[in-house]
Design an enzyme around this catalytic site. Structure first.
Site, short mmCIF file in Angstrom:
data_model
loop_
_atom_site.label_atom_id
_atom_site.label_comp_id
_atom_site.label_asym_id
_atom_site.label_seq_id
_atom_site.Cartn_x
_atom_site.Cartn_y
_atom_site.Cartn_z
N THR A 272 47.22 39.93 49.31
CA THR A 272 47.16 39.68 47.87
C THR A 272 47.84 40.77 47.07
O THR A 272 48.43 40.50 46.02
CB THR A 272 45.69 39.54 47.42
OG1 THR A 272 45.01 38.66 48.30
CG2 THR A 272 45.61 38.97 46.02
N LYS B 283 38.72 42.33 46.20
CA LYS B 283 40.15 42.65 46.40
C LYS B 283 41.01 42.08 45.28
O LYS B 283 42.12 42.57 45.03
CB LYS B 283 40.64 42.18 47.77
CG LYS B 283 40.46 40.70 48.06
CD LYS B 283 41.58 39.82 47.51
CE LYS B 283 41.20 38.36 47.65
NZ LYS B 283 42.17 37.46 47.00
#
Length: 333
Positions: A246, A189
């Site tokens: 994030t 990610k």
């Protein structure tokens, strides 16, 4: 019980701060050159985030002393340093029954090993668990609530760490036996977070942000399944949860790297300005190499690799992504 945190960086100090009241003893180990006088004398750090540790926290560069008697050892060093730390842990006499919990998110280069594979390569008999989830350090330090996964093939070990490190109202832990999925979700990610920061800086809009999240997630799932992950894990805390946090936050170092790339800055200048590790930079290379070995397409990750390692302009990169050959959207059930 004793907790030892290996790594005196931002996340390592944050975890030591967060978990202090859960343990009778807390020790933070860092290399001598990484331990400031302020941290040693006053238990205080100001960069990259301000952290004030309790008086009972011991700061040391003596690894043997740091791990002596520890029930849980948290590894929070950069992925590039994990192998050498494990070799030093072996020399320092780490015991196989001590639980080593890896909290670093990345893939080793050039081996393309996950962190658990690196650790087991050096410490084959070590009791090992993985900690991963949406854990932006600044928010944790502000006392804002979050949750994460503790993954271990031995669920009893995961449950022990879960109970020891759960912090009521602030840090909720779930167990998971899918180590591969938890590790890859947390690692891959970071590359998509760079893409998200890039898109935001170029003012490409919320539609583009949604597109990047979903197409980026498709790449994470595609690669991870081929490496043995359970697809359901990737839609949990360590996958989708971490991805959303994030990719949405300027507090993320990887998001910040993408933002600077969108301004046309070069990666060496960006990392110098950032002053801390952004794992997604090296992971962009790792995922592209993994995908090539597996015969899988990862266009978003390839684009970030090009943005980091070549002279392609932001506009050229966008055009390359948007004008690819049309295809059917894959589905994972």
């Amino acid at each position: 019980m004793k907790l030892t945190v290996i790594g005196a960086g931002c996340w390592g100090l944050t975890l030591a701060w967060l978990l202090t009241d859960n343990f009778d003893e807390v020790t933070v180990w860092g290399r001598e050159q990484d331990l400031s006088e302020d941290l040693i004398k006053n238990k205080h750090a100001s960069k990259p985030l301000e952290v004030q540790l309790a008086d009972k926290v011991e700061i040391t560069s003596d690894l043997k002393a740091a791990i002596n008697g520890a029930d849980i050892i948290l590894n929070v060093v950069a992925t590039s340093g994990t192998r050498s730390v494990c070799e030093n842990l072996k020399i320092s006499g780490i015991k196989s029954e001590q639980i080593l919990v890896n909290a670093s998110k990345g893939i080793e280069l050039p081996s393309l090993m996950r962190m658990s594979q690196v650790i087991k390569d050096v410490l084959p008999d070590q009791t090992l668990a993985i900690l991963s989830g949406p854990t932006l350090a600044k928010e944790v330090l502000a006392g804002k609530p979050t949750a994460a996964c503790v993954a271990c093939e031995d669920i009893k070990v995961a449950e022990f760490v879960q109970k020891a490190c759960n912090v009521p109202n602030r840090f909720r832990l779930y167990t998971n036996s899918d180590v591969i999925g938890v590790e890859l979700g947390g690692s891959l990610k970071n590359v998509i977070a760079i893409a998200s920061g890039f898109a935001h800086e170029m003012q490409l809009g919320d539609n583009c942000a949604g597109t990047l999240l979903t197409r980026g997630m498709a790449e994470i799932v595609r690669v991870s399944i081929n490496l043995g992950a359970n697809p359901s894990t990737l839609y949990g805390l360590s996958g989708m949860g971490d991805l959303i946090a994030t990719c949405s936050s300027p507090m993320s170092r990887n998001y910040t790297v993408g933002k600077f790339l969108g301004q046309g800055k070069k990666i060496d200048d960006i990392l110098r300005e950032l002053g801390s590790v952004a794992e997604g930079v090296k992971t962009s290379k790792a995922i592209c190499e993994l995908a090539k070995k597996l015969g899988i397409e990862v266009p978003v990750s390839n684009a970030i690799y090009e943005a980091v390692y070549t002279d392609i302009t932001p506009k050229e990169l966008l055009a390359k992504l948007m004008n690819r050959k049309l295809k059917e959207e894959e589905r994972y059930v």
